[in-house]
Each structure stands twice: as C-alpha cells, then as structure tokens.
Design an enzyme around this catalytic site. Structure first.
Site, PDB file in Angstrom:
ATOM      1  N   LYS A 146       4.414   1.184   1.915  1.00 26.49           N
ATOM      2  CA  LYS A 146       4.884   0.599   2.941  1.00 26.49           C
ATOM      3  C   LYS A 146       6.218   0.003   2.372  1.00 26.49           C
ATOM      4  CE  LYS A 146       4.164  -4.414   3.397  1.00 26.49           C
ATOM      5  NZ  LYS A 146       3.821  -5.637   4.089  1.00 26.49           N
ATOM      6  N   ASP A 175      -2.027   1.909   4.329  1.00 25.64           N
ATOM      7  CA  ASP A 175      -1.907   0.386   4.833  1.00 25.64           C
ATOM      8  C   ASP A 175      -3.299  -0.166   4.058  1.00 25.64           C
ATOM      9  OD1 ASP A 175      -2.295  -2.029   5.984  1.00 25.64           O
ATOM     10  OD2 ASP A 175      -0.911  -1.306   7.699  1.00 25.64           O
ATOM     11  N   HIS A 176      -2.930  -1.075   3.058  1.00 28.98           N
ATOM     12  CA  HIS A 176      -4.051  -1.262   2.092  1.00 28.98           C
ATOM     13  C   HIS A 176      -5.204  -2.156   3.240  1.00 28.98           C
ATOM     14  CE1 HIS A 176      -1.561  -4.942   1.681  1.00 28.98           C
ATOM     15  NE2 HIS A 176      -2.677  -5.714   1.595  1.00 28.98           N
ATOM     16  N   HIS A 238       0.058  -4.032   9.527  1.00 27.80           N
ATOM     17  CA  HIS A 238      -1.301  -4.673   9.154  1.00 27.80           C
ATOM     18  C   HIS A 238      -1.874  -4.945  10.372  1.00 27.80           C
ATOM     19  CE1 HIS A 238       0.034  -4.019   5.301  1.00 27.80           C
ATOM     20  NE2 HIS A 238       0.590  -5.248   5.111  1.00 27.80           N
TER      21      HIS A 238
HETATM   22  P1  NAP Z   1       9.616  -2.343  -8.137  1.00 23.38           P
HETATM   23  O1  NAP Z   1       8.710  -3.411  -9.112  1.00 23.38           O
HETATM   24  O2  NAP Z   1      10.828  -2.736  -8.178  1.00 23.38           O
HETATM   25  O3  NAP Z   1       9.367  -0.869  -8.987  1.00 23.38           O
HETATM   26  C1  NAP Z   1      10.077   0.132  -8.734  1.00 23.38           C
HETATM   27  C2  NAP Z   1       9.582   1.139  -9.547  1.00 23.38           C
HETATM   28  O4  NAP Z   1      10.376   2.401  -9.131  1.00 23.38           O
HETATM   29  C3  NAP Z   1       9.864   1.014 -11.026  1.00 23.38           C
HETATM   30  O5  NAP Z   1       8.827   1.709 -11.782  1.00 23.38           O
HETATM   31  C4  NAP Z   1      11.250   1.643 -11.247  1.00 23.38           C
HETATM   32  O6  NAP Z   1      11.291   2.217 -12.808  1.00 23.38           O
HETATM   33  C5  NAP Z   1      11.025   3.000 -10.326  1.00 23.38           C
HETATM   34  N1  NAP Z   1      12.377   3.378  -9.874  1.00 23.38           N
HETATM   35  C6  NAP Z   1      13.442   2.932  -9.327  1.00 23.38           C
HETATM   36  N2  NAP Z   1      14.444   3.595  -9.096  1.00 23.38           N
HETATM   37  C7  NAP Z   1      13.978   4.975  -9.498  1.00 23.38           C
HETATM   38  C8  NAP Z   1      14.533   6.248  -9.634  1.00 23.38           C
HETATM   39  N3  NAP Z   1      15.696   6.503  -9.248  1.00 23.38           N
HETATM   40  N4  NAP Z   1      13.911   7.388 -10.211  1.00 23.38           N
HETATM   41  C9  NAP Z   1      12.565   6.877 -10.785  1.00 23.38           C
HETATM   42  N5  NAP Z   1      12.013   6.039 -10.544  1.00 23.38           N
HETATM   43  C10 NAP Z   1      12.714   4.640 -10.200  1.00 23.38           C
HETATM   44  O7  NAP Z   1       9.036  -2.143  -6.753  1.00 23.38           O
HETATM   45  P2  NAP Z   1       7.504  -2.305  -6.363  1.00 23.38           P
HETATM   46  O8  NAP Z   1       7.224  -3.809  -6.040  1.00 23.38           O
HETATM   47  O9  NAP Z   1       6.400  -1.783  -7.509  1.00 23.38           O
HETATM   48  O10 NAP Z   1       7.341  -1.641  -4.941  1.00 23.38           O
HETATM   49  C11 NAP Z   1       7.160  -0.189  -5.187  1.00 23.38           C
HETATM   50  C12 NAP Z   1       7.185   0.263  -3.758  1.00 23.38           C
HETATM   51  O11 NAP Z   1       5.926  -0.231  -3.027  1.00 23.38           O
HETATM   52  C13 NAP Z   1       8.187  -0.247  -2.696  1.00 23.38           C
HETATM   53  O12 NAP Z   1       8.300   0.548  -1.458  1.00 23.38           O
HETATM   54  C14 NAP Z   1       7.462  -1.637  -1.856  1.00 23.38           C
HETATM   55  O13 NAP Z   1       7.903  -1.983  -0.880  1.00 23.38           O
HETATM   56  C15 NAP Z   1       5.942  -1.177  -1.795  1.00 23.38           C
HETATM   57  N6  NAP Z   1       4.933  -2.105  -1.818  1.00 23.38           N
HETATM   58  C16 NAP Z   1       4.917  -3.164  -3.078  1.00 23.38           C
HETATM   59  C17 NAP Z   1       3.985  -4.083  -3.184  1.00 23.38           C
HETATM   60  C18 NAP Z   1       3.999  -5.098  -3.991  1.00 23.38           C
HETATM   61  O14 NAP Z   1       2.981  -5.910  -4.081  1.00 23.38           O
HETATM   62  N7  NAP Z   1       5.035  -4.952  -5.303  1.00 23.38           N
HETATM   63  C19 NAP Z   1       3.466  -4.333  -1.895  1.00 23.38           C
HETATM   64  C20 NAP Z   1       3.149  -3.224  -1.012  1.00 23.38           C
HETATM   65  C21 NAP Z   1       4.081  -2.333  -1.025  1.00 23.38           C
HETATM   66  P3  NAP Z   1      12.315   2.318 -13.423  1.00 23.38           P
HETATM   67  O15 NAP Z   1      13.366   1.151 -13.083  1.00 23.38           O
HETATM   68  O16 NAP Z   1      12.312   2.429 -14.941  1.00 23.38           O
HETATM   69  O17 NAP Z   1      12.978   3.563 -13.021  1.00 23.38           O
END
Ligand code: NAP
Length: 481
Positions: A146, A175-176, A238
């Site tokens: 999401k 959707d966890h 959710h």
């Molecule tokens: P994040 O910390 O910003 O991580 C994003 C990841 O994507 C990093 O590993 C980044 O690594 C990689 N990335 C960014 N641009 C890229 C590109 N052009 N090519 C390849 N890799 C790329 O974000 P996140 O919090 O993990 O969230 C990821 C997704 O999960 C999002 O859609 C978010 O809405 C969803 N989500 C997150 C959470 C949470 O708790 N964090 C919960 C529910 C949903 P590099 O910079 O090394 O490329």
C-alpha cells in the site's frame, strides 16, 4: 497446543527496495523468524535489490543489523545460516543497470516471487523490466504494498500497469490487517461454528463498531501524511477490509476467489455517505506537545488525522444496522478492535433488569490479539439473583500457551505468496470498488471546504464523533489497551 509448521517449497524471493524501512523493519526480520521456525527451507534464497551500491556481504551486514534491531523475540541463533541465503543486486527500477545480473541469479525450478517494497510510482517500471529482461514467467508472483493509489483513477492506472505484465492470479496486493491471526479467527468463528451465523444479521445485531486507534502522531512522515489523511491512509484499505470480513456472506469455499467475490459484494453494497455521517478531526497542540498542523508542517492544513463514519450496507442481512468506523492518531491508547453489539433481550424476567446488558463480541487486533464475548451471568454466592456482565475469553491463549508460534502478519502473508494462496490478498476489482465509494466522500468535503474539528491529544477524538452515536442512542466503546 503447538502450531504446526509446514515448510514451503524452495523459492527465490527478490525484494525490490530491500534496503528500505519496510524491508528492514518487517519483511527481513519476519523471514528470519520463518527460517527459525523451520517453515522456510534451507535452500530458499532472498535477493535484495535497490540502487544502493552494496555487495552481498554488505547487504548481509545490513540485514544482520535489521534483525538485531527489529527481530523481536526468537530463541534461534542461526543468523549466519540465514544470512548465507542472502544475495544482493544493484538495480535502478528506472534504468537498465543490474537487470541482466538479476536474471542470471534466478534459479530455474524453484518458486519466483518479487516483492515491490518501493513507492507505487515504481511498480510499472519494475513489472515491465521483469518481463523485458526475461526474469518473470507465468508462475512468477509479484507482491505490492500500500498505498494502492490515492483515488480511483490512480488505482486503475496501477492495476493497468501490473495487468500489462502479469495475470491477476500472479498479483498479491498486501493489506497486513488480513494477515492477523484474529482476523482469520473471525472467519473461523463465523464459518466454522453453527452458533454465531444464525445471529449474524439485522434481527439480532444492533450495530457494529470498528476502531483503529493510535497514540502516535504523524511524526516524521507529516508531509506525506498531509496529502493522504485518515480516510485514504486507513479507511479505504484496512477498515474496509475488516468491514468486509465482518459483513460478508459465507463463501461457498475458503478459497481465494470465493472469499474475494463475497468481500466485493460488501463494498458494492456500501451506501453513499451524507455529510452528517462523517466527523473529521485534527489533534491540537498542548503546552508540551505539537499539534497536527505543526507535525504536518502546514499551518493551514485541512487534512484529517481522525475520522469517524456511520456506514450502511444496502442488503437484506444488514438493513438498518449501522457500522460505526473510526480511526485516528494521538488518541488515548493504541487499540484496534471490532465490536459486534447484539440487541438487548426483548423481555426481562429478572427484577434487576438494569443489569442486563447486550452481549458484545469484541475482537481485539492490537496491541494484543484476542476475542471476548460479554455475557450476563448470576453473581456467584447466596443472596438472591444478582446479575453481572462478564467477558468470556474466547482467545484460548492459555490453551495455545507460550509455545504457540503465531507469526506476525507479514510473515504469514509472505508464506502465503510462496504457497500461491491469494485468499488474504486484495483483488484489483476490490481495490477499485473501495476507491469508487471513497472518492465522492473526499471530493464532497473538498467541495464544502470542510475543516476538521480539533481534539485533544490523549482523548478519544472530537466531541462531534461522540454525538454521531449519541444521536442514535448509542455510545462508543472505551479506547483502552
Ligand atoms: P523507503 O524506506 O523509502 O525505501 C524505499 C526503497 O526503495 C529503498 O530500498 C530504496 O533503496 C528503493 N528505491 C528507491 N528508488 C529506487 C529505484 N529507482 N530503483 C530501485 N530501488 C529504489 O520506503 P519504505 O518505508 O520501505 O516503503 C516501501 C513501500 O512500502 C512504500 O510503497 C510504502 O508506502 C510501503 N509501506 C511501508 C510501510 C513501512 O512501515 N515503512 C508500511 C506499509 C507500506 P535505494 O535508495 O538504495 O534505491
């Protein structure tokens, strides 16, 4: 009772965004716990993929740190053996670097899954490259996170970009909330027992409350949250999924499309909302804590950090039964609960009829998972017929004991992906139907320039939310852990 662990088949799992917050906090520690439980086979492989310039050893160190920080309680010391299964490829989702290398790493003859743990703006790019570089095949699975769109148009676009490369049977929209033990127990309770289903309708149920309360504010993600708000961030996905599981008709089988067909019917039966059925709120600063607008760095923000809705379903089963939904930040406790409030007895034979209260089935999802049924019994001891209302614990936590291996939602869902079971994942048409209902609600308050009501930090939300139920002669349950 110890839960049975059935190992899954060998797999290669690529985590796009394998260096990101979600991967480090949830996905990788979760996979480690599944490894420790014996569910993940010793020859399964996990390949991190992101732009960061790391080699396999550098990635292993990143994952070791993540397990140290977020791994939680586990008695397993096999971190080195788990890390030996890890690999890493530097790829840019929008460039062509690294993709050939990734293709070369995928082993033939094992299950291939690709977890898109990146922003939704990259889903289409990754899907297209997986095909162009010959990495994906007819049995490959893709997992997407999401938010799945911010309105119907963007959700359709995302669906189309995935559908251009993959069949719907290959797409797992997470959707966890659906991976939680008690959410599945709710289905077992409804469809595995004769007892509840005959009562599960407008004749016996007065109303249903669904609450997802958080104590945290929008903190570091204020700017992102300000473009979203509680309706998009929580209700459309959710709370909607919880509503579906509570309200759906019994599916003919517990298999993906039977379950998802029934959930879709619930979403389609949702009535449009009138403005007086919606309460939006924003938490207000106090002497020591910042308010929503400061956290969001937008002093004119009209985004809601709280929302309460009175929702109706137009079908035979639920005619006249209100579903009250609320979710918010900076509330009095972190607590997620579904409460099914039954009707009161039609007639009392006891003198102390004041003490007769409605039965309530309460399903707690957070912070602890559990289920209680409030029943009226005789107060023990001599001295006449005095009635008391007590919760009957239906979680059987004691029977399951400490040994019960209850995986967290992410772990369970990832194992379902490997098993190829889509039951607990949202289908594309479900997501679109949810946005179809949500969009006019949001555009309605935008057209009215609706300004959220303020509420105190640590409270249970704005006073108007209490009035929403008070007008109907009902009241919200206390928000408590
Ligand atoms: P994040 O910390 O910003 O991580 C994003 C990841 O994507 C990093 O590993 C980044 O690594 C990689 N990335 C960014 N641009 C890229 C590109 N052009 N090519 C390849 N890799 C790329 O974000 P996140 O919090 O993990 O969230 C990821 C997704 O999960 C999002 O859609 C978010 O809405 C969803 N989500 C997150 C959470 C949470 O708790 N964090 C919960 C529910 C949903 P590099 O910079 O090394 O490329």
């Amino acid at each position: 009772m110890v839960s049975r662990v059935i190992p899954v088949d060998p797999f290669d799992l690529v985590i796009f965004g394998g260096t990101g917050d979600l991967a480090r906090r949830k996905i990788l520690p979760g996979l480690f716990r599944r490894y420790c439980s014996g569910q993940m086979p010793a020859d399964a492989r996990i390949i991190g993929a992101a732009r960061s310039d790391l080699d396999a050893d550098g990635y292993r160190q990143l994952v070791r740190d993540a397990i140290d920080e977020f791994g939680g309680k586990t008695t397993c010391n096999d971190v080195d053996a788990f890390l030996a299964n890890l690999d890493y490829v530097t790829v840019d989702a929008r460039g062509d670097q690294g993709w050939e290398e990734l293709a070369g790493k995928m082993r033939p003859g094992v299950i291939h899954a690709h977890y898109f743990s990146v922003g939704p703006g990259l889903f289409g790019d990754i899907a297209e490259r997986l095909n162009r570089f010959g990495i994906a095949h007819d049995d490959s699975r893709v997992v997407v996170e999401k938010p799945f769109g911010r309105d119907l148009a963007s959700a359709k676009e995302l669906n189309a970009s995935l559908a251009a490369q993959f069949d719907e049977s290959q797409i797992y929209r997470i959707d966890h909330y659906l991976g939680k033990e008690t959410v599945q127990n709710l289905m077992a309770l409804r469809f595995g027992n004769l007892l509840f289903e005959p009562l599960w309708n407008a004749q016996y149920i007065d109303h249903i409350q669904i609450t997802v309360a958080e104590t945290v504010g929008v903190g570091g993600r204020g700017a992102y949250y300000d473009k979203s708000g509680a309706m998009r961030d929580m209700v459309q996905n959710h709370l909607m999924q919880l509503l579906c599981l509570i309200a759906m008709e019994p599916p003919s089988k517990f298999e993906p499309d039977s379950v998802r067909d029934e959930k879709l019917k619930v979403i389609r039966a949702l009535q449009p909302l009138e403005p007086h059925e919606i309460v939006r709120g924003q938490y207000e600063a106090n002497d020591t804590q910042s308010g929503y607008r400061e956290d969001a760095e937008n002093d004119r923000s009209s985004t809601e950090s709280y929302i309460a809705l009175k929702v109706a379903l137009a079908n035979w089963r639920w005619s006249g039964v209100p579903f009250y939904l609320r979710t918010g930040k900076r509330l009095s406790a972190r607590s997620s609960e579904i409460a099914v409030v039954f009707k009161k007895m039609p007639h009392s034979i006891f003198e102390e009829s004041d003490n007769e209260q409605a039965n309530i089935l309460a399903i707690q999802l957070q912070p602890n998972e559990g289920m209680t049924l409030d029943v009226t019994i005789k107060e023990p001891g001599p001295g006449g017929m005095r009635l008391v209302h007590v919760p009957l614990d239906m979680t059987f936590a004691e029977a399951l004991g400490e040994d019960a291996d209850a995986p967290d939602a992410y772990e369970r869902l990832i194992m379902d992906v490997i098993r190829g079971n889509q039951t607990l994942f949202m289908r594309g048409d479900e997501v679109e139907a949810a946005w179809r209902w949500t969009d006019p609600i949001i555009s309605g308050w935008q057209a009215r320039n609706d300004v959220p009501k303020t509420y105190d930090i640590g409270s249970s939300g704005p006073m108007d939310a209490h009035m929403l139920l008070h007008r109907d002669g009902r009241k919200w349950r206390d928000i408590k852990q």
